[in-house]
Design a protein around this motif. Structure first.
Motif, PDB file in Angstrom:
ATOM      1  N   THR A   1      43.575  29.139  79.173  1.00 32.40           N
ATOM      2  CA  THR A   1      44.100  30.434  79.612  1.00 32.40           C
ATOM      3  C   THR A   1      44.090  30.545  81.127  1.00 32.40           C
ATOM      4  O   THR A   1      45.041  31.041  81.738  1.00 32.40           O
ATOM      5  CB  THR A   1      43.276  31.582  78.995  1.00 32.40           C
ATOM      6  OG1 THR A   1      43.294  31.469  77.571  1.00 32.40           O
ATOM      7  CG2 THR A   1      43.846  32.943  79.390  1.00 32.40           C
ATOM      8  N   PHE A   2      43.019  30.064  81.753  1.00 31.41           N
ATOM      9  CA  PHE A   2      42.930  30.107  83.214  1.00 31.41           C
ATOM     10  C   PHE A   2      44.015  29.237  83.851  1.00 31.41           C
ATOM     11  O   PHE A   2      44.611  29.617  84.865  1.00 31.41           O
ATOM     12  CB  PHE A   2      41.544  29.664  83.673  1.00 31.41           C
ATOM     13  CG  PHE A   2      41.319  29.818  85.148  1.00 31.41           C
ATOM     14  CD1 PHE A   2      41.256  31.077  85.727  1.00 31.41           C
ATOM     15  CD2 PHE A   2      41.167  28.710  85.964  1.00 31.41           C
ATOM     16  CE1 PHE A   2      41.062  31.232  87.097  1.00 31.41           C
ATOM     17  CE2 PHE A   2      40.957  28.854  87.329  1.00 31.41           C
ATOM     18  CZ  PHE A   2      40.908  30.109  87.895  1.00 31.41           C
TER      19      PHE A   2
ATOM     20  N   LYS B   1      36.706  35.074  86.853  1.00 33.17           N
ATOM     21  CA  LYS B   1      37.666  34.193  86.182  1.00 33.17           C
ATOM     22  C   LYS B   1      37.639  34.445  84.675  1.00 33.17           C
ATOM     23  O   LYS B   1      38.690  34.555  84.030  1.00 33.17           O
ATOM     24  CB  LYS B   1      37.341  32.724  86.467  1.00 33.17           C
ATOM     25  CG  LYS B   1      37.537  32.269  87.889  1.00 33.17           C
ATOM     26  CD  LYS B   1      37.054  30.828  88.058  1.00 33.17           C
ATOM     27  CE  LYS B   1      37.094  30.371  89.504  1.00 33.17           C
ATOM     28  NZ  LYS B   1      36.540  28.996  89.654  1.00 33.17           N
ATOM     29  N   CYS B   2      36.418  34.532  84.126  1.00 31.72           N
ATOM     30  CA  CYS B   2      36.285  34.746  82.680  1.00 31.72           C
ATOM     31  C   CYS B   2      36.773  36.126  82.263  1.00 31.72           C
ATOM     32  O   CYS B   2      37.382  36.286  81.197  1.00 31.72           O
ATOM     33  CB  CYS B   2      34.825  34.556  82.259  1.00 31.72           C
ATOM     34  SG  CYS B   2      34.238  32.845  82.376  1.00 31.72           S
TER      35      CYS B   2
ATOM     36  N   ASP C   1      31.986  35.774  76.778  1.00 26.55           N
ATOM     37  CA  ASP C   1      33.015  36.263  75.858  1.00 26.55           C
ATOM     38  C   ASP C   1      32.421  37.226  74.841  1.00 26.55           C
ATOM     39  O   ASP C   1      32.970  38.292  74.577  1.00 26.55           O
ATOM     40  CB  ASP C   1      33.683  35.089  75.147  1.00 26.55           C
ATOM     41  CG  ASP C   1      34.736  35.550  74.158  1.00 26.55           C
ATOM     42  OD1 ASP C   1      35.840  35.940  74.588  1.00 26.55           O
ATOM     43  OD2 ASP C   1      34.449  35.542  72.938  1.00 26.55           O
TER      44      ASP C   1
ATOM     45  N   LEU D   1      47.180  31.228  83.766  1.00 23.17           N
ATOM     46  CA  LEU D   1      47.173  32.309  84.753  1.00 23.17           C
ATOM     47  C   LEU D   1      47.435  31.783  86.159  1.00 23.17           C
ATOM     48  O   LEU D   1      48.105  32.433  86.958  1.00 23.17           O
ATOM     49  CB  LEU D   1      45.834  33.048  84.705  1.00 23.17           C
ATOM     50  CG  LEU D   1      45.564  33.893  83.455  1.00 23.17           C
ATOM     51  CD1 LEU D   1      44.152  34.468  83.507  1.00 23.17           C
ATOM     52  CD2 LEU D   1      46.582  35.007  83.321  1.00 23.17           C
TER      53      LEU D   1
ATOM     54  N   CYS E   1      40.520  36.037  82.117  1.00 16.88           N
ATOM     55  CA  CYS E   1      40.930  35.301  80.921  1.00 16.88           C
ATOM     56  C   CYS E   1      40.702  36.137  79.670  1.00 16.88           C
ATOM     57  O   CYS E   1      41.548  36.158  78.761  1.00 16.88           O
ATOM     58  CB  CYS E   1      40.152  33.990  80.809  1.00 16.88           C
ATOM     59  SG  CYS E   1      40.593  32.745  82.032  1.00 16.88           S
ATOM     60  N   HIS E   2      39.574  36.838  79.616  1.00 14.65           N
ATOM     61  CA  HIS E   2      39.257  37.670  78.451  1.00 14.65           C
ATOM     62  C   HIS E   2      40.296  38.777  78.283  1.00 14.65           C
ATOM     63  O   HIS E   2      40.750  39.044  77.158  1.00 14.65           O
ATOM     64  CB  HIS E   2      37.866  38.282  78.625  1.00 14.65           C
ATOM     65  CG  HIS E   2      37.373  39.023  77.422  1.00 14.65           C
ATOM     66  ND1 HIS E   2      36.682  38.419  76.398  1.00 14.65           N
ATOM     67  CD2 HIS E   2      37.485  40.335  77.075  1.00 14.65           C
ATOM     68  CE1 HIS E   2      36.387  39.323  75.479  1.00 14.65           C
ATOM     69  NE2 HIS E   2      36.858  40.500  75.873  1.00 14.65           N
TER      70      HIS E   2
ATOM     71  N   TYR F   1      39.321  29.338  77.100  1.00 16.43           N
ATOM     72  CA  TYR F   1      39.268  29.993  78.413  1.00 16.43           C
ATOM     73  C   TYR F   1      39.844  29.079  79.504  1.00 16.43           C
ATOM     74  O   TYR F   1      40.569  29.544  80.389  1.00 16.43           O
ATOM     75  CB  TYR F   1      37.825  30.388  78.749  1.00 16.43           C
ATOM     76  CG  TYR F   1      37.455  31.774  78.287  1.00 16.43           C
ATOM     77  CD1 TYR F   1      37.210  32.788  79.196  1.00 16.43           C
ATOM     78  CD2 TYR F   1      37.345  32.086  76.931  1.00 16.43           C
ATOM     79  CE1 TYR F   1      36.864  34.068  78.785  1.00 16.43           C
ATOM     80  CE2 TYR F   1      37.007  33.356  76.500  1.00 16.43           C
ATOM     81  CZ  TYR F   1      36.767  34.348  77.437  1.00 16.43           C
ATOM     82  OH  TYR F   1      36.438  35.618  77.014  1.00 16.43           O
ATOM     83  N   GLU F   2      39.529  27.809  79.447  1.00 15.59           N
ATOM     84  CA  GLU F   2      40.073  26.874  80.439  1.00 15.59           C
ATOM     85  C   GLU F   2      41.589  26.833  80.375  1.00 15.59           C
ATOM     86  O   GLU F   2      42.279  26.866  81.401  1.00 15.59           O
ATOM     87  CB  GLU F   2      39.498  25.475  80.202  1.00 15.59           C
ATOM     88  CG  GLU F   2      38.034  25.331  80.564  1.00 15.59           C
ATOM     89  CD  GLU F   2      37.504  23.942  80.230  1.00 15.59           C
ATOM     90  OE1 GLU F   2      38.302  23.113  79.722  1.00 15.59           O
ATOM     91  OE2 GLU F   2      36.313  23.694  80.477  1.00 15.59           O
TER      92      GLU F   2
ATOM     93  N   GLU G   1      43.377  38.724  79.348  1.00  9.22           N
ATOM     94  CA  GLU G   1      44.631  38.087  78.927  1.00  9.22           C
ATOM     95  C   GLU G   1      44.601  37.760  77.444  1.00  9.22           C
ATOM     96  O   GLU G   1      45.586  37.979  76.724  1.00  9.22           O
ATOM     97  CB  GLU G   1      44.862  36.814  79.747  1.00  9.22           C
ATOM     98  CG  GLU G   1      46.100  36.022  79.347  1.00  9.22           C
ATOM     99  CD  GLU G   1      47.410  36.749  79.617  1.00  9.22           C
ATOM    100  OE1 GLU G   1      48.434  36.328  79.053  1.00  9.22           O
ATOM    101  OE2 GLU G   1      47.416  37.742  80.377  1.00  9.22           O
ATOM    102  N   LEU G   2      43.475  37.271  76.949  1.00 12.08           N
ATOM    103  CA  LEU G   2      43.349  36.949  75.523  1.00 12.08           C
ATOM    104  C   LEU G   2      43.407  38.209  74.667  1.00 12.08           C
ATOM    105  O   LEU G   2      43.987  38.205  73.573  1.00 12.08           O
ATOM    106  CB  LEU G   2      42.047  36.189  75.273  1.00 12.08           C
ATOM    107  CG  LEU G   2      42.008  34.759  75.831  1.00 12.08           C
ATOM    108  CD1 LEU G   2      40.595  34.197  75.770  1.00 12.08           C
ATOM    109  CD2 LEU G   2      42.969  33.864  75.058  1.00 12.08           C
TER     110      LEU G   2
END
Length: 261
Positions: free
Chosen positions: A88-89, A55-56, A117, A92, A59-60, A85-86, A62-63
């Protein structure tokens, strides 16, 4: 606190620089696994920790695509990074319905997300020489288990070489009937040129439901689209709803088969 390394250069001793000159991807992934196994309370199984790391990672990535790198901001607290991160998730999950369990969220504490991160920030994920997902899966699940289950990840350099030899074109319809985590499919999407219609040209099958889902996630993050990657036995072509699947209905129309069976 500031500490000097053997060369005399100063470096902060926070989690931000636990990997100051380390660029070996497998070592970074192993350190993340050991950190999570030792620090996370309430999530102890490697499979569950792997889910949280994935998941992280998504998100990473995507960021990074948004040119947002919280770990490079010295003012970013663990709470702020965790909240980013929350959020962003959540985005997604809306963008890719069905790729995650409904209502799922990042279960790690902010300090754990911050560590991940900062560790991932030392890697060149977009152009990594190795398969990041393969290294992550190996670190958490183990090569012995994967070999016993018949799961083998093709090295990224071999994937790149084979796809380059085939040289997929925008009008090719491609299938990997033993796609695993989607290494061949991902490289084929990158090599094909146009990402806009890749989801209609690239298909995958794997007998492991978790890996099929993992391949869908990787492809979705790469191309911003949902791909047809199904869980089935490609040697049998029957059962598990595969008889009426989209992929089976396309048999005979594929111009390229990229796979490591």
């Amino acid at each position: 606190m500031v500490r000097r390394n053997n060369s005399g250069r100063e470096r902060n001793s926070s989690s931000q620089v636990l990997f100051p000159e380390m660029r070996d991807q497998k070592s970074v992934v192993k350190d993340i696994r050991n950190y999570l196994a030792g620090q996370v309370v309430g999530i102890t199984r490697d499979e569950a920790l792997l889910d949280e790391l994935l998941k992280c990672i998504f998100c990473h990535i995507e960021l990074e695509r948004q040119n947002r790198q919280p770990s490079t901001d010295q003012g970013s607290s663990a709470g702020a990074i965790g909240k980013l991160y929350e959020d962003t998730f959540d985005v997604l999950q809306i963008r890719f319905p069905g790729l995650f369990d409904q209502g799922s969220r990042i279960e790690l504490a902010p300090e754990h997300v911050e560590f991940i991160d900062r560790a991932l920030s030392v890697l060149s994920i977009a152009d990594a020489p190795r398969d990041l997902i393969g290294d992550v899966y190996e670190a958490f699940i183990g090569t012995g288990y994967r070999g016993h289950e018949g799961q083998f990840f093709t090295p990224k350099n071999a994937v790149k070489a084979l796809v380059a030899m085939i040289s997929p074109q925008d009008d090719d319809r491609i299938i990997d009937p033993a796609c695993g985590a989607g290494g061949f499919l991902l490289e084929a999407v990158r090599a094909g040129g146009s990402l806009e219609d890749a989801a209609g040209r690239v298909y995958g099958i794997d007998k492991d439901a978790y890996l099929a889902r993992l391949a869908r996630l990787r492809l979705a993050i790469e191309s911003n689209a949902i791909f047809q990657v199904e869980c089935a036995d490609s040697l049998a072509w029957t059962g598990n709803g595969f008889d009426s699947s989209i992929t089976k209905g396309l048999m005979g129309s594929f111009s390229l088969v990229l796979t490591n069976p």
